[in-house]
Design an enzyme around this catalytic site. Sequence first.
Site, mmCIF file in Angstrom:
data_model
loop_
_atom_site.group_PDB
_atom_site.id
_atom_site.type_symbol
_atom_site.label_atom_id
_atom_site.label_comp_id
_atom_site.label_asym_id
_atom_site.label_seq_id
_atom_site.Cartn_x
_atom_site.Cartn_y
_atom_site.Cartn_z
ATOM 1 N N ASP A 1 -7.929 -5.697 -0.013
ATOM 2 C CA ASP A 1 -8.335 -6.428 -0.885
ATOM 3 C C ASP A 1 -7.906 -7.812 -0.930
ATOM 4 O OD1 ASP A 1 -9.602 -4.271 -2.449
ATOM 5 O OD2 ASP A 1 -7.726 -3.666 -3.389
ATOM 6 N N HIS B 1 0.729 -1.187 -0.122
ATOM 7 C CA HIS B 1 0.115 0.057 -0.067
ATOM 8 C C HIS B 1 0.821 1.276 -0.144
ATOM 9 C CE1 HIS B 1 -3.198 3.017 1.197
ATOM 10 N NE2 HIS B 1 -3.964 2.141 0.546
HETATM 11 N N1 ACO Z 1 4.396 -7.381 -4.785
HETATM 12 C C1 ACO Z 1 5.850 -7.375 -5.037
HETATM 13 N N2 ACO Z 1 6.405 -6.122 -4.888
HETATM 14 C C2 ACO Z 1 5.782 -4.920 -4.623
HETATM 15 C C3 ACO Z 1 4.330 -5.095 -4.423
HETATM 16 C C4 ACO Z 1 3.694 -6.158 -4.516
HETATM 17 N N3 ACO Z 1 2.426 -6.352 -4.365
HETATM 18 N N4 ACO Z 1 3.972 -3.706 -4.050
HETATM 19 C C5 ACO Z 1 5.170 -3.367 -4.163
HETATM 20 N N5 ACO Z 1 6.281 -3.738 -4.316
HETATM 21 C C6 ACO Z 1 7.651 -3.342 -4.538
HETATM 22 C C7 ACO Z 1 7.989 -2.683 -5.636
HETATM 23 O O1 ACO Z 1 8.520 -3.718 -6.588
HETATM 24 C C8 ACO Z 1 9.112 -1.677 -5.417
HETATM 25 O O2 ACO Z 1 10.122 -2.393 -5.079
HETATM 26 P P1 ACO Z 1 11.556 -1.882 -5.353
HETATM 27 O O3 ACO Z 1 11.593 -0.519 -4.241
HETATM 28 O O4 ACO Z 1 12.786 -2.594 -5.076
HETATM 29 O O5 ACO Z 1 11.941 -1.407 -6.575
HETATM 30 C C9 ACO Z 1 8.557 -1.177 -3.970
HETATM 31 O O6 ACO Z 1 7.727 -2.381 -3.561
HETATM 32 C C10 ACO Z 1 7.775 0.024 -3.978
HETATM 33 O O7 ACO Z 1 6.762 -0.191 -4.863
HETATM 34 P P2 ACO Z 1 5.992 1.186 -5.417
HETATM 35 O O8 ACO Z 1 5.240 0.677 -6.741
HETATM 36 O O9 ACO Z 1 6.961 2.264 -5.603
HETATM 37 O O10 ACO Z 1 5.167 1.220 -4.195
HETATM 38 P P3 ACO Z 1 3.548 2.315 -4.502
HETATM 39 O O11 ACO Z 1 3.377 2.845 -3.100
HETATM 40 O O12 ACO Z 1 3.638 3.000 -5.618
HETATM 41 O O13 ACO Z 1 2.659 0.916 -4.674
HETATM 42 C C11 ACO Z 1 0.644 -0.436 -4.873
HETATM 43 C C12 ACO Z 1 1.551 0.803 -4.008
HETATM 44 C C13 ACO Z 1 0.449 0.110 -6.078
HETATM 45 C C14 ACO Z 1 -0.573 -0.660 -3.911
HETATM 46 C C15 ACO Z 1 1.475 -1.554 -4.739
HETATM 47 O O14 ACO Z 1 1.786 -2.123 -3.360
HETATM 48 C C16 ACO Z 1 1.072 -2.590 -5.671
HETATM 49 O O15 ACO Z 1 1.181 -2.732 -6.706
HETATM 50 N N6 ACO Z 1 0.231 -3.784 -4.957
HETATM 51 C C17 ACO Z 1 -0.502 -4.718 -5.693
HETATM 52 C C18 ACO Z 1 -1.794 -4.122 -6.048
HETATM 53 C C19 ACO Z 1 -2.634 -4.098 -5.087
HETATM 54 O O16 ACO Z 1 -2.834 -4.923 -4.020
HETATM 55 N N7 ACO Z 1 -3.578 -2.788 -4.798
HETATM 56 C C20 ACO Z 1 -4.343 -2.426 -4.073
HETATM 57 C C21 ACO Z 1 -3.842 -1.398 -3.277
HETATM 58 S S1 ACO Z 1 -5.141 -1.053 -1.973
HETATM 59 C C22 ACO Z 1 -6.286 0.002 -2.648
HETATM 60 O O17 ACO Z 1 -6.107 0.707 -3.629
HETATM 61 C C23 ACO Z 1 -7.676 -0.291 -2.411
#
Ligand code: ACO
Length: 431
Positions: free
Chosen positions: A361, A304
């Site tokens: 989720d 998140h």
């Molecule tokens: N699985 C694997 N790695 C992840 C995940 C994940 N679910 N989420 C983040 N990361 C990693 C990224 O690869 C990145 O790694 P790095 O720094 O080594 O390159 C790091 O964590 C940060 O990721 P960002 O994309 O910069 O984080 P951001 O805050 O933008 O992303 C998000 C948040 C979009 C929710 C992300 O965690 C994700 O894609 N999760 C999966 C989708 C999901 O469950 N979305 C629902 C969110 S809750 C909602 O909106 C209701």
Amino acid sequence: MTKYAKLTIDGKEIELPIIEGVDGDKGIDIRLLRQKTGFITYDPGYGNTGSCKSAITYMDGERGILRYRGIPIEDLAEHSSFVETSYLLINGELPTRDELNRTSVQLNDHSLVHEDMQNFYQHFPRGSHPMGILSAMVNALRSFYPELLNTDEGFEQTFLRLLSKVRTMAALSYKISRGHRVEYPRPDYTYCANFLNMMFNTPVKPYMVRKELVRALNVFWILHADHEQNCSTAVVRSVGSAQTNIYASISAGVSALWGYLHGGANQAVIQMLSEIHEKGVKIEDVIKRAKDKNDPFRLMGFGHRVYKTYDPRAKIMKKNCHEVLNRLNYQDPLLDIALELEQIATSDPYFNDHNLYPNVDFYSGIMLRAMGIPTNMFTVMFAIGRLPGWIAQWRENMTDPEQRLARPRQVYTGYAPRPYIPIEDREPVEC
Ligand code: ACO
């Protein structure tokens, strides 16, 4: 007394006012930064940018805290109803008994949708995603209910209309997608009971509304009701900032929510768990893929932007999910897979180092599945829940004297000035 942060740029020191919110929230007011220095800030995805001051929802991502109008999410999930929580978010205070009764009566009065709207539903191609349909139909509400009175009373009528009709429209789209007779709302049912009945009652198989499912749905929608400046809410505010009407603004929010990094994740989680179950994909391989920087795959329902610890909503959702499955005596192999996946991921250094925990989720889809909600309706369920938040935030934005047209800037990195070349003088493009 205002405190100031000092910033030195190009040898020049400027002072920027500090804004202090409640419970340690603080920001730096950079509104005059460009005027004073020529610089703007660069923050893709707005992870460090406050676009507004808001009195609606408080989140602390480090401590896993979520409160609506100061009231902890745990208390609301335990004691409140979705209608009461909606009232709280939109009006700022919990309703009195009279106010709550009046709201319920008005929600009932507004629960029908214009019969002509059904024609639209009938003409979407079969297989259309319900979120695309919902977004279009919420926008269409502006044509069916054009009077948007600029008074508190007019606003109240519009928000009650939205809350009640969007729920009816969601059930309607499900019925039409199945080729079934549309089920009308009933005045003797509460908001959530009515939704379940409109979804599942048929002339040949009367639906027994079970009070434990009504409670579970109330909790589900309370957990989704607001989440401060998330992607879809920021969109609703942004569209509204152009003085766009509330229906069009919320329709844009529905579109933003559809994405699988946001609300669409609840559908993506079930697809991921189903693949593990049906195609025999190993959990270890899923974890491996999620950690692989060269693979765009992510563990859905994990991570998140704000929470760097367990999402407080996910804790309640997990419990809610267990309760529903137990009550229905419903064995879902996807729940076992989810539990194992959580256990393995949360003890893996990659997920710990990146602060990745289940979000709201991760377990919600398993509960919705047990209730009989089809997978492609999951994000619609989220959208109904998020409506009071969108409405409250839209209104706050419209009445905030500090708000202006949303218009971010950029740092241009394209060509420096160059002349126009007539087409006959250009190099032929190789195919
Ligand atoms: N699985 C694997 N790695 C992840 C995940 C994940 N679910 N989420 C983040 N990361 C990693 C990224 O690869 C990145 O790694 P790095 O720094 O080594 O390159 C790091 O964590 C940060 O990721 P960002 O994309 O910069 O984080 P951001 O805050 O933008 O992303 C998000 C948040 C979009 C929710 C992300 O965690 C994700 O894609 N999760 C999966 C989708 C999901 O469950 N979305 C629902 C969110 S809750 C909602 O909106 C209701």
